[in-house]
Design an enzyme around this catalytic site. Structure first.
Site, PDB file in Angstrom:
ATOM      1  N   HIS A 143      -8.601   2.099  -5.949  1.00  0.00           N
ATOM      2  CA  HIS A 143      -7.967   1.160  -5.027  1.00  0.00           C
ATOM      3  C   HIS A 143      -6.364   1.366  -5.306  1.00  0.00           C
ATOM      4  O   HIS A 143      -5.863   1.645  -6.338  1.00  0.00           O
ATOM      5  CB  HIS A 143      -8.335  -0.451  -5.442  1.00  0.00           C
ATOM      6  CG  HIS A 143      -9.613  -0.664  -5.268  1.00  0.00           C
ATOM      7  ND1 HIS A 143     -10.269  -0.885  -3.957  1.00  0.00           N
ATOM      8  CD2 HIS A 143     -10.819  -0.882  -6.114  1.00  0.00           C
ATOM      9  CE1 HIS A 143     -11.429  -1.188  -4.138  1.00  0.00           C
ATOM     10  NE2 HIS A 143     -11.950  -1.100  -5.493  1.00  0.00           N
ATOM     11  N   ILE A 144      -5.678   1.413  -4.161  1.00  0.00           N
ATOM     12  CA  ILE A 144      -4.438   1.423  -4.095  1.00  0.00           C
ATOM     13  C   ILE A 144      -3.599   0.285  -4.832  1.00  0.00           C
ATOM     14  O   ILE A 144      -2.725   0.212  -5.835  1.00  0.00           O
ATOM     15  CB  ILE A 144      -3.688   1.525  -2.766  1.00  0.00           C
ATOM     16  CG1 ILE A 144      -4.416   2.992  -2.372  1.00  0.00           C
ATOM     17  CG2 ILE A 144      -2.320   1.669  -2.741  1.00  0.00           C
ATOM     18  CD1 ILE A 144      -4.060   3.457  -0.609  1.00  0.00           C
ATOM     19  N   SER A 145      -3.896  -0.922  -4.482  1.00  0.00           N
ATOM     20  CA  SER A 145      -3.284  -2.096  -5.011  1.00  0.00           C
ATOM     21  C   SER A 145      -4.326  -2.706  -6.165  1.00  0.00           C
ATOM     22  O   SER A 145      -5.177  -2.163  -6.318  1.00  0.00           O
ATOM     23  CB  SER A 145      -3.270  -3.163  -3.789  1.00  0.00           C
ATOM     24  OG  SER A 145      -4.685  -3.729  -3.664  1.00  0.00           O
ATOM     25  N   TYR A 163       0.846  -1.257  -0.090  1.00  0.00           N
ATOM     26  CA  TYR A 163       0.136  -0.038  -0.024  1.00  0.00           C
ATOM     27  C   TYR A 163       0.796   1.129   0.051  1.00  0.00           C
ATOM     28  O   TYR A 163       0.328   2.469  -0.066  1.00  0.00           O
ATOM     29  CB  TYR A 163      -0.873   0.123   1.207  1.00  0.00           C
ATOM     30  CG  TYR A 163      -1.999  -1.154   1.128  1.00  0.00           C
ATOM     31  CD1 TYR A 163      -3.111  -1.212   0.301  1.00  0.00           C
ATOM     32  CD2 TYR A 163      -1.766  -2.116   1.854  1.00  0.00           C
ATOM     33  CE1 TYR A 163      -3.968  -2.272   0.136  1.00  0.00           C
ATOM     34  CE2 TYR A 163      -2.928  -3.165   1.790  1.00  0.00           C
ATOM     35  CZ  TYR A 163      -3.614  -3.047   1.163  1.00  0.00           C
ATOM     36  OH  TYR A 163      -4.852  -4.322   0.948  1.00  0.00           O
ATOM     37  N   ASP A 212     -26.020  -0.329  -1.831  1.00  0.00           N
ATOM     38  CA  ASP A 212     -27.428   0.276  -2.044  1.00  0.00           C
ATOM     39  C   ASP A 212     -27.396   1.692  -1.776  1.00  0.00           C
ATOM     40  O   ASP A 212     -28.084   2.315  -2.209  1.00  0.00           O
ATOM     41  CB  ASP A 212     -28.312  -0.632  -1.203  1.00  0.00           C
ATOM     42  CG  ASP A 212     -28.663  -2.085  -1.636  1.00  0.00           C
ATOM     43  OD1 ASP A 212     -28.469  -2.382  -2.652  1.00  0.00           O
ATOM     44  OD2 ASP A 212     -28.994  -3.043  -0.773  1.00  0.00           O
TER      45      ASP A 212
END
Length: 149
Positions: free
Chosen positions: A101-103, A23, A88
């Protein structure tokens, strides 16, 4: 000028400490400050919210419907693969968002390859480290500029 909200899910408060090989070493406060400056230079207001609790994330997304938020940047963390309730809330809010997303979740364990949000998102940016957020903010700016009413 639009209001952009960054919503980060569980464990993202540990950025810089948690698995830096995966990360990176950027901390969440450092990342938020950098994004705030970037948003300001693009002419937008920027706010951020992080919680380890699903209900708090849902509450914040629901509140975004009322507070003038024009666009969301969302990293749902581990809820990416599990939270129908958060999905929802996003569907009900009807605020455009980019999933971040970092990865690279598609190159990780099989259970991480499924996202409950990608089909609702304007787009997804994944696997580029903390730069994923910066690219998402640039994409949000372009989206907002092309969808002005």
């Amino acid at each position: 000028m639009a209001h952009i909200l960054l919503v980060n899910g569980p464990n993202l408060n540990l950025l810089g400490e948690r698995e830096p090989s995966l990360y990176g070493t950027d901390t969440l406060p450092g990342l938020e400050n950098r994004l705030k400056q970037q948003a300001r230079s693009l002419g937008h207001e920027f706010d951020s919210f992080q919680s380890n609790h699903e209900g708090a994330l849902i509450d914040r997304i629901q509140r975004a419907r009322q507070d003038g938020t024009a666009f969301l940047l969302l990293n749902p963390g581990g809820y990416t693969h599990t939270s129908v309730a958060l999905r929802d809330a996003l569907a009900a809010a009807r605020i455009p968002f980019i999933e971040v997303h970092i990865s690279n979740i598609h190159a990780r364990e099989p259970f991480r390859r499924q996202s409950y949000f990608s089909d609702l998102a304007v787009g997804t940016i994944t696997g580029l480290g903390s730069q994923s957020y910066e690219f998402a903010l640039l994409a949000a700016d372009r989206y907002l500029n092309s969808h002005k009413t």
